[in-house]
Design an enzyme around this catalytic site. Sequence first.
Site, short mmCIF file in Angstrom:
data_model
loop_
_atom_site.label_atom_id
_atom_site.label_comp_id
_atom_site.label_asym_id
_atom_site.label_seq_id
_atom_site.Cartn_x
_atom_site.Cartn_y
_atom_site.Cartn_z
N GLY A 1 0.84 -1.20 0.00
CA GLY A 1 0.00 0.00 0.00
C GLY A 1 0.87 1.25 0.00
N ARG B 1 0.59 -4.90 -5.22
CA ARG B 1 0.66 -6.08 -4.34
C ARG B 1 0.78 -7.26 -5.30
NH1 ARG B 1 -0.90 -3.99 0.61
NH2 ARG B 1 -2.56 -2.44 0.63
N ASP C 1 5.47 -5.48 5.74
CA ASP C 1 6.07 -6.79 5.97
C ASP C 1 6.00 -7.72 4.76
OD1 ASP C 1 3.38 -7.06 6.31
OD2 ASP C 1 3.48 -8.15 8.20
N THR D 1 4.33 2.28 5.52
CA THR D 1 2.92 1.86 5.51
C THR D 1 2.17 2.74 6.49
OG1 THR D 1 1.36 0.16 6.29
CG2 THR D 1 3.59 -0.03 7.10
N ASP E 1 -0.13 1.84 8.29
CA ASP E 1 -0.64 1.03 9.42
C ASP E 1 0.26 1.03 10.66
OD1 ASP E 1 -2.81 0.37 7.93
OD2 ASP E 1 -2.15 -1.66 7.43
N ASP F 1 2.40 -1.06 11.42
CA ASP F 1 2.45 -2.41 12.00
C ASP F 1 3.73 -3.16 11.63
OD1 ASP F 1 1.77 -2.56 9.34
OD2 ASP F 1 0.30 -4.17 9.58
N ARG G 1 -6.19 -3.45 8.89
CA ARG G 1 -6.79 -4.79 8.75
C ARG G 1 -6.40 -5.68 9.90
NH1 ARG G 1 -6.35 -5.73 2.52
NH2 ARG G 1 -4.15 -5.46 2.94
O1 F6P Z 1 -1.50 -0.21 3.24
C1 F6P Z 1 -2.19 -0.66 4.35
C2 F6P Z 1 -3.65 -0.56 4.07
O2 F6P Z 1 -4.02 0.77 3.86
C3 F6P Z 1 -4.51 -1.18 5.15
O3 F6P Z 1 -4.74 -0.35 6.25
C4 F6P Z 1 -5.74 -1.53 4.39
O4 F6P Z 1 -6.42 -2.57 5.01
C5 F6P Z 1 -5.21 -1.94 3.07
O5 F6P Z 1 -3.98 -1.28 2.91
C6 F6P Z 1 -6.09 -1.65 1.89
O6 F6P Z 1 -5.44 -2.11 0.74
P1 F6P Z 1 -5.97 -1.90 -0.72
O7 F6P Z 1 -5.83 -0.45 -1.05
O8 F6P Z 1 -5.08 -2.76 -1.55
O9 F6P Z 1 -7.39 -2.32 -0.74
#
Ligand code: F6P
Length: 325
Positions: free
Chosen positions: A11, A72, A103, A126, A128, A130, A172
């Site tokens: 992300g 991704r 990660d 990120t 998050d 995390d 998430r």
């Molecule tokens: O990059 C982390 C994040 O923003 C999370 O908080 C979220 O759940 C996810 O990515 C959403 O990903 P995408 O934009 O691929 O749906």
Amino acid sequence: MKKIALITSGGDAPGMNACVRAIVKTALHYGLTPIGFYDGYDGLMNNNTIYFKYADVDNIIHRGGTVLGTARSEEFKTKEGRQQAIKNLKSHGVDAFICIGGDGTFTGANILSAEMDIPVIGIPGTIDNDIYGTDHTIGYDTALNTVIEAVDKIRDTAGSHHRIFFVEVMGRAAGFIALNSAIASGAENVLIPEELTDIEKLASDLKEQNKGKRSSMVIVAEGDDGGGAKEIMEKVAPYLEGYTLRHSVLGHIQRGGNPSAFDRMLATRMGSYAVDLILKDESNIMIGSKGDDLVTLPLEKAIRIHPSPDLSKLEMLKKLRTQEL
Ligand code: F6P
């Protein structure tokens, strides 16, 4: 003269551009060749590159998103995909690899490093937060500020209408954004994946704390075990007859926007440091921040351990919302 490959992956996060800029400028300062691969690991497999010049990274320090693009990548998880990536990296004569991401990004880098025998430096990027081994990831501070700005606005309308609002934020698998935005926005309640949600308890807390108040704010991490903001609101509604409930999902606005001063500084320092570490022949490490210092830890450790936000902050929030009579 070393050639350094660089990707942003997973992300996107505000501050990634500031980090790319710092890597490119520091590398060029030392006479190295920084090669960007577009769209994360997809770019490694498609051989989609930019040989960076100084001017390529002018005027990007303040921009959200990532000029390198991100993805991704599922294909990179396959042996065939990685072999193609390795072939491309070798064709450019790449000596070292820097990846900015979370990660999942580091897991890919670790495998790549083992299969190609290339030094890898990971930079945590990120929203998050995390990632084990760092107080802050690039993008987290900006996302927090975006969330509190939105919650401030929702608070205006919630108070005007005597409403209880359930605001869903990203995360998430981790409650960093939810917990810390709840504290910073003055929300009374927060639901995070790290703590089991008890709907009846939430309902009775809301009733109790709402006495004499015009509104209440519940921040819900998207990965909460009780569901997202809408689901939680619907589950709690039968216990709260007579109250008006609304929900709002903040979504991807949390990932965009100009990076905060904090994220720009963090990203610039981490990016420049990554090049220093390559020149010192360091390998397979992640850069983290601890207080004011930059630190390093084995990439493998950063991948293996899943961090949790400081749960004692939940206790503090409870004290802030209840009044002993
Ligand atoms: O990059 C982390 C994040 O923003 C999370 O908080 C979220 O759940 C996810 O990515 C959403 O990903 P995408 O934009 O691929 O749906």
